[in-house]
Design a protein around this motif. Structure first.
Motif, mmCIF file in Angstrom:
data_model
loop_
_atom_site.group_PDB
_atom_site.id
_atom_site.type_symbol
_atom_site.label_atom_id
_atom_site.label_comp_id
_atom_site.label_asym_id
_atom_site.label_seq_id
_atom_site.Cartn_x
_atom_site.Cartn_y
_atom_site.Cartn_z
ATOM 1 N N CYS A 52 0.512 -1.225 -0.100
ATOM 2 C CA CYS A 52 -0.092 -0.159 -0.125
ATOM 3 C C CYS A 52 1.300 1.428 0.205
ATOM 4 O O CYS A 52 1.445 1.428 1.297
ATOM 5 C CB CYS A 52 -0.731 -0.050 0.878
ATOM 6 S SG CYS A 52 -2.022 1.681 1.387
ATOM 7 N N ARG A 55 -3.189 5.134 0.792
ATOM 8 C CA ARG A 55 -4.473 4.742 1.006
ATOM 9 C C ARG A 55 -5.940 6.031 2.060
ATOM 10 O O ARG A 55 -5.046 5.977 2.795
ATOM 11 C CB ARG A 55 -4.526 3.610 1.444
ATOM 12 C CG ARG A 55 -6.115 2.420 1.395
ATOM 13 C CD ARG A 55 -6.387 1.212 2.470
ATOM 14 N NE ARG A 55 -6.023 1.125 3.656
ATOM 15 C CZ ARG A 55 -5.418 0.817 4.770
ATOM 16 N NH1 ARG A 55 -4.482 -0.399 3.888
ATOM 17 N NH2 ARG A 55 -5.159 1.194 5.246
ATOM 18 N N HIS A 65 -9.616 8.661 7.797
ATOM 19 C CA HIS A 65 -8.034 8.636 7.666
ATOM 20 C C HIS A 65 -6.998 8.743 6.461
ATOM 21 O O HIS A 65 -8.162 7.312 5.566
ATOM 22 C CB HIS A 65 -7.623 8.471 8.337
ATOM 23 C CG HIS A 65 -7.403 6.522 9.034
ATOM 24 N ND1 HIS A 65 -9.323 6.046 8.831
ATOM 25 C CD2 HIS A 65 -7.270 5.262 7.731
ATOM 26 C CE1 HIS A 65 -9.475 4.572 8.926
ATOM 27 N NE2 HIS A 65 -7.717 4.532 8.254
ATOM 28 N N ARG A 66 -5.990 8.929 6.543
ATOM 29 C CA ARG A 66 -5.221 8.351 5.323
ATOM 30 C C ARG A 66 -4.097 7.421 5.532
ATOM 31 O O ARG A 66 -3.274 7.615 6.760
ATOM 32 C CB ARG A 66 -5.497 9.390 4.015
ATOM 33 C CG ARG A 66 -4.221 10.392 4.765
ATOM 34 C CD ARG A 66 -4.285 11.500 3.955
ATOM 35 N NE ARG A 66 -2.952 12.203 4.017
ATOM 36 C CZ ARG A 66 -2.170 13.383 3.323
ATOM 37 N NH1 ARG A 66 -2.892 13.820 1.902
ATOM 38 N NH2 ARG A 66 -1.465 14.646 3.816
ATOM 39 N N HIS A 67 -3.040 7.013 4.897
ATOM 40 C CA HIS A 67 -1.891 5.746 4.430
ATOM 41 C C HIS A 67 -1.233 6.383 3.709
ATOM 42 O O HIS A 67 -1.745 7.175 2.220
ATOM 43 C CB HIS A 67 -1.683 4.551 4.731
ATOM 44 C CG HIS A 67 -3.379 4.051 5.009
ATOM 45 N ND1 HIS A 67 -3.009 3.213 7.204
ATOM 46 C CD2 HIS A 67 -4.507 4.194 5.319
ATOM 47 C CE1 HIS A 67 -4.219 2.577 7.480
ATOM 48 N NE2 HIS A 67 -5.049 3.355 6.745
ATOM 49 N N HIS A 71 2.734 5.512 6.964
ATOM 50 C CA HIS A 71 2.516 6.499 8.071
ATOM 51 C C HIS A 71 1.272 6.907 7.824
ATOM 52 O O HIS A 71 0.478 6.468 6.963
ATOM 53 C CB HIS A 71 2.960 7.794 7.875
ATOM 54 C CG HIS A 71 2.847 8.990 8.380
ATOM 55 N ND1 HIS A 71 2.944 8.838 9.683
ATOM 56 C CD2 HIS A 71 1.958 9.924 8.447
ATOM 57 C CE1 HIS A 71 2.173 10.142 10.002
ATOM 58 N NE2 HIS A 71 2.053 10.460 9.487
ATOM 59 N N GLU A 72 0.577 6.775 9.135
ATOM 60 C CA GLU A 72 -1.625 7.362 9.247
ATOM 61 C C GLU A 72 -1.620 8.011 9.879
ATOM 62 O O GLU A 72 -1.158 8.301 10.571
ATOM 63 C CB GLU A 72 -1.466 6.068 9.970
ATOM 64 C CG GLU A 72 -3.489 5.944 9.759
ATOM 65 C CD GLU A 72 -4.376 4.768 10.337
ATOM 66 O OE1 GLU A 72 -5.362 4.963 10.994
ATOM 67 O OE2 GLU A 72 -3.172 3.984 10.721
ATOM 68 N N GLU A 73 -2.520 9.298 9.618
ATOM 69 C CA GLU A 73 -2.861 10.020 10.312
ATOM 70 C C GLU A 73 -4.360 10.255 9.534
ATOM 71 O O GLU A 73 -5.130 10.305 8.972
ATOM 72 C CB GLU A 73 -2.200 11.617 9.289
ATOM 73 C CG GLU A 73 -2.063 11.628 7.524
ATOM 74 C CD GLU A 73 -1.188 12.854 7.275
ATOM 75 O OE1 GLU A 73 -1.378 13.115 6.572
ATOM 76 O OE2 GLU A 73 -0.018 12.659 7.796
#
Length: 97
Positions: A52, A55, A65-67, A71-73
């Motif tokens: 991924c 995403r 949220h987004r990746h 990193h996810e935020e």
């Protein structure tokens, strides 16, 4: 989405010449999926079958949220058009680490 009515409003999948996958899936719900305040459920993916890269998604209890890479935020959802534009920007700006 158990017990919720979901109407598909967008679905597209592209496999690029380099093997990368871009997939967009968006549903409209009867009511928001908590903690979201909007009535959409979505999954936007860019990557390969094993990786991924970008995403965007939302899920019950976690929200928008987004990746980006590993990193996810949190993601501040405003409209479907803005979501698609933000996703397209992140895909266009993707660079291998």
């Amino acid at each position: 989405m158990v017990g919720m009515s979901a109407r598909p409003i967008a679905r597209a999948k592209e496999i690029r010449d380099d093997g990368c996958i871009v997939e967009i899936v968006v549903w409209e719900l009867d009511s928001p999926l908590p903690p979201c305040l909007h009535c959409y459920k979505y999954r936007l993916f860019f990557g390969t079958s094993g990786e991924c890269r970008v995403r965007y998604d939302n899920e019950r209890g976690k929200g928008d949220h987004r990746h980006i890479g590993g990193h996810e935020e949190d993601y501040a959802f405003s409209t479907i058009d803005a979501l698609l534009a933000d996703f397209e920007r992140d895909v266009s700006n993707w660079r291998e680490p």
